[in-house]
Structures are given as structure tokens and as C-alpha cells.
Design a protein around this motif. Structure first.
Motif, PDB file in Angstrom:
ATOM      1  N   MET A 126      14.341 -20.671  26.109  1.00  0.00           N
ATOM      2  CA  MET A 126      13.497 -21.847  26.644  1.00  0.00           C
ATOM      3  C   MET A 126      12.807 -22.164  25.324  1.00  0.00           C
ATOM      4  SD  MET A 126      10.511 -21.637  29.300  1.00  0.00           S
ATOM      5  CE  MET A 126      10.993 -22.561  30.496  1.00  0.00           C
ATOM      6  N   THR A 127      12.627 -23.475  25.372  1.00  0.00           N
ATOM      7  CA  THR A 127      11.800 -23.915  24.008  1.00  0.00           C
ATOM      8  C   THR A 127      10.486 -24.821  24.751  1.00  0.00           C
ATOM      9  OG1 THR A 127      12.949 -25.967  24.043  1.00  0.00           O
ATOM     10  CG2 THR A 127      13.642 -24.278  22.465  1.00  0.00           C
ATOM     11  N   TYR A 128       9.607 -25.160  23.855  1.00  0.00           N
ATOM     12  CA  TYR A 128       8.258 -25.827  24.609  1.00  0.00           C
ATOM     13  C   TYR A 128       8.047 -27.030  23.764  1.00  0.00           C
ATOM     14  CZ  TYR A 128       8.022 -21.246  26.494  1.00  0.00           C
ATOM     15  OH  TYR A 128       8.308 -19.917  27.090  1.00  0.00           O
ATOM     16  N   GLU A 129       6.991 -28.038  24.488  1.00  0.00           N
ATOM     17  CA  GLU A 129       7.125 -29.385  24.036  1.00  0.00           C
ATOM     18  C   GLU A 129       5.632 -29.871  24.075  1.00  0.00           C
ATOM     19  OE1 GLU A 129       7.802 -33.904  25.362  1.00  0.00           O
ATOM     20  OE2 GLU A 129       9.497 -32.559  25.456  1.00  0.00           O
ATOM     21  N   LEU A 130       5.115 -30.613  22.996  1.00  0.00           N
ATOM     22  CA  LEU A 130       4.033 -31.058  23.077  1.00  0.00           C
ATOM     23  C   LEU A 130       4.090 -32.475  22.850  1.00  0.00           C
ATOM     24  CD1 LEU A 130       2.088 -31.943  20.446  1.00  0.00           C
ATOM     25  CD2 LEU A 130       2.378 -29.308  19.853  1.00  0.00           C
TER      26      LEU A 130
END
Length: 153
Positions: free
Chosen positions: A1-5
Motif C-alpha cells: 500500500m502507498t499513500y498520497e497527499l
């Protein structure tokens, strides 16, 4: 899983002006500048698809962050898409994707950034801290009158 801003700011200038300011050396440096004594920013950019923008910045010569952006899309004055390798102070690195969208709104520019692929929420949240200042520095560069009395608008 990766995260975004995501982050956005409305800048009182046309998209062409904001896009050009951001992609010129002064705008690139402004985006990474901090209002701290001794803060260092070094930038080199080959603005073309496949070209590389390297930026080194930090509080001192022995504390330098390095970002290597490779341009995937350059659609003046609407969009920039880059893949980024960030090298941290401890020598570790990770890859992300950064997209900047320049949208006209009643003669102004809504500049939106989508930064995708952070490996942890901590890294994502750390990057969020500097964004208000980065966008404010670019805004100031674009809207501050120059010596001849004109702004970049």
C-alpha cells in the motif's frame, strides 16, 4: 500500500505565468526555499520530457536532501508529471510520482499538487508540513512587483 497527499493554492496570476515561474530556476528554488538562516537550495533542470530536474536543499552542507525528478509529461501551461527519487539524510531513498495541475479560475491559477506513492503515512505527513511554505514562496515570486514595477502577472 502507498499513500498520497494533495495540496492546492490559488495564485493571482494566469496559468502561463505560474507555470513558467515554476519551471524556471528562480521558481524551482523558491519552491524549496525556507525562511531559515543558512538554508541551501541548488537546482539544475533539463525541462523536456525525459529530462531531469535535480534539487538539493537543506539547513547546511552536511544536511542535504536530494530529489531527482524525471519529467514524464510537460503540457504547458496545464500540467507537469514527474517521477521522483528522494534521497534522505540517512542515505535511504524512495520513489514517488508528483503531478502539478495549473487550472485557470477567473484570471487566477488554482495550482494543485498530487504527490503519490509514499511508502508510509509518516513520510507522507512529513512532506505535508513544508507544502504551505513552498506554495507561498512560489506565490510570492509570481505576485511580488519587480524592480521595474511590474509583477510576473
Amino acid at each position: 500500500m502507498t499513500y498520497e497527499l494533495q495540496f492546492e493554492r490559488l495564485i493571482d496570476a494566469r496559468p502561463e505565468v505560474v507555470f513558467d515561474a515554476f519551471t524556471e530556476p528562480g521558481g524551482q528554488a523558491a519552491f524549496y526555499r525556507q525562511n531559515e538562516p543558512g538554508w541551501i537550495v541548488r537546482s539544475q533542470c533539463d525541462l523536456r520530457v525525459g529530462g531531469v530536474w535535480t534539487i538539493e536543499f537543506g539547513p547546511s552542507l552536511d544536511q542535504i536532501y536530494r530529489h531527482r525528478h524525471v519529467f514524464q509529461v510537460i503540457d504547458r501551461p496545464r500540467r507537469l508529471l514527474m517521477t521522483t527519487t528522494e534521497t534522505r539524510l540517512d542515505g535511504s531513498s524512495f520513489d514517488t510520482e508528483m503531478e502539478f495541475v495549473f487550472s485557470e479560475q477567473e484570471g487566477k491559477t488554482l495550482l494543485r499538487m498530487f504527490h503519490r506513492g509514499f511508502p508510509t503515512t509518516e513520510l507522507r505527513d512529513e512532506h505535508r508540513i513544508g507544502l504551505p511554505e513552498a506554495f507561498a514562496q512560489l506565490d510570492q515570486l509570481v505576485t511580488t512587483p519587480r524592480e521595474n514595477g511590474d509583477s510576473a502577472r
